[in-house]
Design a protein around this motif. Sequence first.
Motif, PDB file in Angstrom:
ATOM      1  N   GLU A  58     -14.741   3.878   5.984  1.00 17.93           N
ATOM      2  CA  GLU A  58     -14.290   3.565   4.625  1.00 17.93           C
ATOM      3  C   GLU A  58     -13.291   4.647   4.247  1.00 17.93           C
ATOM      4  N   GLU A  59     -12.106   4.259   3.742  1.00 19.59           N
ATOM      5  CA  GLU A  59     -11.025   5.242   3.723  1.00 19.59           C
ATOM      6  C   GLU A  59     -11.289   6.456   2.839  1.00 19.59           C
ATOM      7  N   THR A  60     -11.988   6.298   1.722  1.00 17.68           N
ATOM      8  CA  THR A  60     -12.223   7.481   0.892  1.00 17.68           C
ATOM      9  C   THR A  60     -13.383   8.319   1.435  1.00 17.68           C
ATOM     10  N   ALA A  61     -14.330   7.677   2.117  1.00 17.97           N
ATOM     11  CA  ALA A  61     -15.381   8.437   2.808  1.00 17.97           C
ATOM     12  C   ALA A  61     -14.755   9.247   3.930  1.00 17.97           C
ATOM     13  N   LEU A  62     -13.785   8.633   4.594  1.00 23.00           N
ATOM     14  CA  LEU A  62     -13.058   9.319   5.668  1.00 23.00           C
ATOM     15  C   LEU A  62     -12.380  10.578   5.125  1.00 23.00           C
ATOM     16  N   LEU A  63     -11.800  10.463   3.944  1.00 19.37           N
ATOM     17  CA  LEU A  63     -11.114  11.625   3.356  1.00 19.37           C
ATOM     18  C   LEU A  63     -12.113  12.749   3.075  1.00 19.37           C
ATOM     19  N   ASN A  64     -13.277  12.380   2.517  1.00 17.96           N
ATOM     20  CA  ASN A  64     -14.286  13.409   2.262  1.00 17.96           C
ATOM     21  C   ASN A  64     -14.744  14.062   3.554  1.00 17.96           C
ATOM     22  N   SER A  65     -14.876  13.263   4.601  1.00 16.82           N
ATOM     23  CA  SER A  65     -15.301  13.820   5.882  1.00 16.82           C
ATOM     24  C   SER A  65     -14.231  14.758   6.451  1.00 16.82           C
TER      25      SER A  65
ATOM     26  N   LYS B 191     -12.815   4.620  -7.140  1.00 23.66           N
ATOM     27  CA  LYS B 191     -11.376   4.439  -7.332  1.00 23.66           C
ATOM     28  C   LYS B 191     -11.137   3.757  -8.674  1.00 23.66           C
ATOM     29  N   PRO B 192     -10.082   4.057  -9.423  1.00 28.85           N
ATOM     30  CA  PRO B 192      -9.076   5.065  -9.157  1.00 28.85           C
ATOM     31  C   PRO B 192      -9.628   6.491  -9.351  1.00 28.85           C
ATOM     32  N   PRO B 193      -8.866   7.520  -8.968  1.00 30.05           N
ATOM     33  CA  PRO B 193      -7.525   7.442  -8.404  1.00 30.05           C
ATOM     34  C   PRO B 193      -7.545   6.931  -6.964  1.00 30.05           C
ATOM     35  N   PHE B 194      -6.496   6.256  -6.588  1.00 28.79           N
ATOM     36  CA  PHE B 194      -6.372   5.768  -5.229  1.00 28.79           C
ATOM     37  C   PHE B 194      -5.784   6.863  -4.338  1.00 28.79           C
TER      38      PHE B 194
ATOM     39  N   LYS C 283       0.845  -1.195   0.000  1.00 25.78           N
ATOM     40  CA  LYS C 283       0.000   0.000   0.000  1.00 25.78           C
ATOM     41  C   LYS C 283       0.885   1.251   0.000  1.00 25.78           C
ATOM     42  N   TRP C 284       1.890   1.258   0.864  1.00 26.42           N
ATOM     43  CA  TRP C 284       2.768   2.423   0.969  1.00 26.42           C
ATOM     44  C   TRP C 284       3.600   2.628  -0.301  1.00 26.42           C
ATOM     45  N   SER C 285       3.947   1.499  -0.961  1.00 27.55           N
ATOM     46  CA  SER C 285       4.860   1.613  -2.106  1.00 27.55           C
ATOM     47  C   SER C 285       4.194   2.322  -3.290  1.00 27.55           C
ATOM     48  N   PHE C 286       2.855   2.460  -3.268  1.00 28.92           N
ATOM     49  CA  PHE C 286       2.160   3.157  -4.359  1.00 28.92           C
ATOM     50  C   PHE C 286       2.208   4.680  -4.207  1.00 28.92           C
ATOM     51  N   VAL C 287       2.707   5.155  -3.070  1.00 28.66           N
ATOM     52  CA  VAL C 287       2.818   6.605  -2.881  1.00 28.66           C
ATOM     53  C   VAL C 287       3.942   7.123  -3.769  1.00 28.66           C
ATOM     54  N   PRO C 288       3.666   8.131  -4.612  1.00 27.88           N
ATOM     55  CA  PRO C 288       4.730   8.638  -5.495  1.00 27.88           C
ATOM     56  C   PRO C 288       5.855   9.308  -4.711  1.00 27.88           C
ATOM     57  N   LYS C 289       6.997   9.438  -5.347  1.00 27.44           N
ATOM     58  CA  LYS C 289       8.144  10.120  -4.725  1.00 27.44           C
ATOM     59  C   LYS C 289       7.768  11.570  -4.432  1.00 27.44           C
TER      60      LYS C 289
ATOM     61  N   VAL D 297      -2.212   8.285  -4.439  1.00 30.84           N
ATOM     62  CA  VAL D 297      -1.845   9.245  -5.472  1.00 30.84           C
ATOM     63  C   VAL D 297      -2.626  10.545  -5.288  1.00 30.84           C
ATOM     64  N   SER D 298      -3.934  10.425  -5.107  1.00 31.15           N
ATOM     65  CA  SER D 298      -4.788  11.602  -4.958  1.00 31.15           C
ATOM     66  C   SER D 298      -5.750  11.361  -3.803  1.00 31.15           C
ATOM     67  N   GLY D 299      -5.342  11.776  -2.624  1.00 31.02           N
ATOM     68  CA  GLY D 299      -6.151  11.515  -1.430  1.00 31.02           C
ATOM     69  C   GLY D 299      -6.721  12.782  -0.846  1.00 31.02           C
ATOM     70  N   LEU D 300      -6.277  13.105   0.362  1.00 31.69           N
ATOM     71  CA  LEU D 300      -6.811  14.278   1.057  1.00 31.69           C
ATOM     72  C   LEU D 300      -6.450  15.543   0.287  1.00 31.69           C
ATOM     73  N   TRP D 301      -7.451  16.332  -0.064  1.00 33.39           N
ATOM     74  CA  TRP D 301      -7.279  17.546  -0.869  1.00 33.39           C
ATOM     75  C   TRP D 301      -6.415  17.286  -2.110  1.00 33.39           C
TER      76      TRP D 301
END
Lengths: 428, 162
Positions: free
Chosen positions: A175-182, A193-196, A65-71, A199-203
């Motif tokens: 739910e992790e993307t609902a959490l982000l919206n909240s 999803k995608p985007p996951f 999961k962590w390895s998908f985070v871009p540099k 790559v494109s999460g909080l804000w």
Amino acid sequence: MTDKPLTQNIIGFEGPTDLSRYQVNGGYSALRSTIGKTDPDAVLELIKDSDLKGRGGAGFPTGMKWSFVPKPDGKGHRYLIANADEMEPGTFKDRILMEKDPHQLIEGMILSAYTISADIGYIFIRAEYHTAIARLNEAISDAQAANLLGNNILESDYSFRLHVHVSAGRYICGEETALLNSLEGKRAIPRAKPPFPQVSGLWGRPTIVNNVETLCNITHIVKHGPDWFKALGKGVDGGTKLFGASGRVKHPGCWELPMGTSIREILEVHAGGMADGYELKGFLPGGASTDFLTPDHLDIPMEYDTVMKAGSRMGTGTMIILDDRSCPVGMIANLEKFFARESCGFCTPCREGLPWVQQILDRIEAGDGEMSDLDILERQSQFIGAIGNTHCAHAPGAIEPLASGMKYFRDDFIAHIEGKACPYTTGP
Amino acid sequence: MSTIATDNPMNILTEAEIGEIENEIRHLPDRRSAAIDGLKIVQAYRGWISDESLGAIAELLGMSIDELDGIATFYNLIYRQPVGDKVILFCDSVSCWLMDGDAVCQKIKQILDIDYGETTTDNQYTLLPVTCLGDCDHAPAMMVGDELHHDLTPDNVGECLK
């Protein structure tokens, strides 16, 4: 080295552990030897090698999961979020970790954030957890005062700010993307999803969301290494797990045990077996949104793949026990009432299907059901439960106890319909 | 269309409320991201979110009233109706159900003479159902205000309401 890393500061101590007590057992030593000294990529390799899987229910490999985070691109914030919105019915493990040993989560979060180069963290926690909220806030402020958190941690170039975000309710926030919206101040509706989020999460920025228990494991893996972690497990999956049991067992509770501990050991040894006068009829192995298993499955080890092969999921690892004197139809009706109420309402199969299912179950439980209702329930289970018909896993999760319950307790459903009453009702 | 009139938030919200909301905004990329925080802050002072409060918060954050109301009504711990001095959040999830939580809830309703969603005539308690409180080894459980009560029975629950 302890074989109960997650609860070593909790067992036999009233707690909560403060900063000085946390450090007696080596707390923050992993942080001191890592921040500014070990390359984040090397930490990522440790987590990948450990095969740690997410403890929130889905069991996705954390390192992957962590390895998908871009540099890092230097263009803005990157976020790490602890999902502390523990609301899965029958689940009571993260509360203990946060109330009793808040620094363990904080150290795990700092190390995790360092690994993915996140500069801001949130602990997204449900409002009812007043004690945990207060203790986390206190621990954060103590860690900041000791320069273990905040700007230039331990005089390194690395800075990480951590906030406790208290939610305003609703199960779907877990739910992790609902959490982000909240967190963004919106209705907690899961994102497609995608985007996951990586790559494109909080804000719109790279974001990792991990369960509390998952993050608590990070410190110990960094400190003792992946081989030690893997050896903690009894079988394929490494590490320990907080397993629990609630319902009519002698000693309901939550225990840190090796991954791969058999269901029988958890129920018969740690929970003390069934309470006097009750027999085991079935159980949900890991929260409300997992399929029923039966006494035939007692010798299965609690591991992701084996529980899956038995037709269920390990989920959160906290089991809900159905006894022989409680009505399976009533229990499933209770579960579906919960899922219908907690649907965010965005996708049609979930918003419309779950209340329909709930109404039918209530009717059967009240003695007003018909045999054709069972066909409707089965057909609805296929529509609502299919992965891909909805944005998130809420509806498929809701169907797991229904579909499996209809398989294992079909005689009970038929007895309600033919007898035009609930056979378990003993009267007031 | 909403019929709530917008007004200068300064005439409706207190300086303390506006100050706390502005303080949240400072940590956020835009004003509207403080929507839930704003609702929580005002509710902490007033107990609930009236139409008037909602309109003022929307104005302060530069949002439409309907959009903010959509957020306010989504979250079960934002109250769009007045509640009593203490809200009872009774767990109606499965572990509590298995431990005869329904009988405990019936007893509460009988003692207070209210149903779910109602407030006692003396304005002391409002009764609401809530999702699993994460205290399942001590089911049935409930919150009364900020206090967690557990191992409830129809016989002992009255003690928690004194």
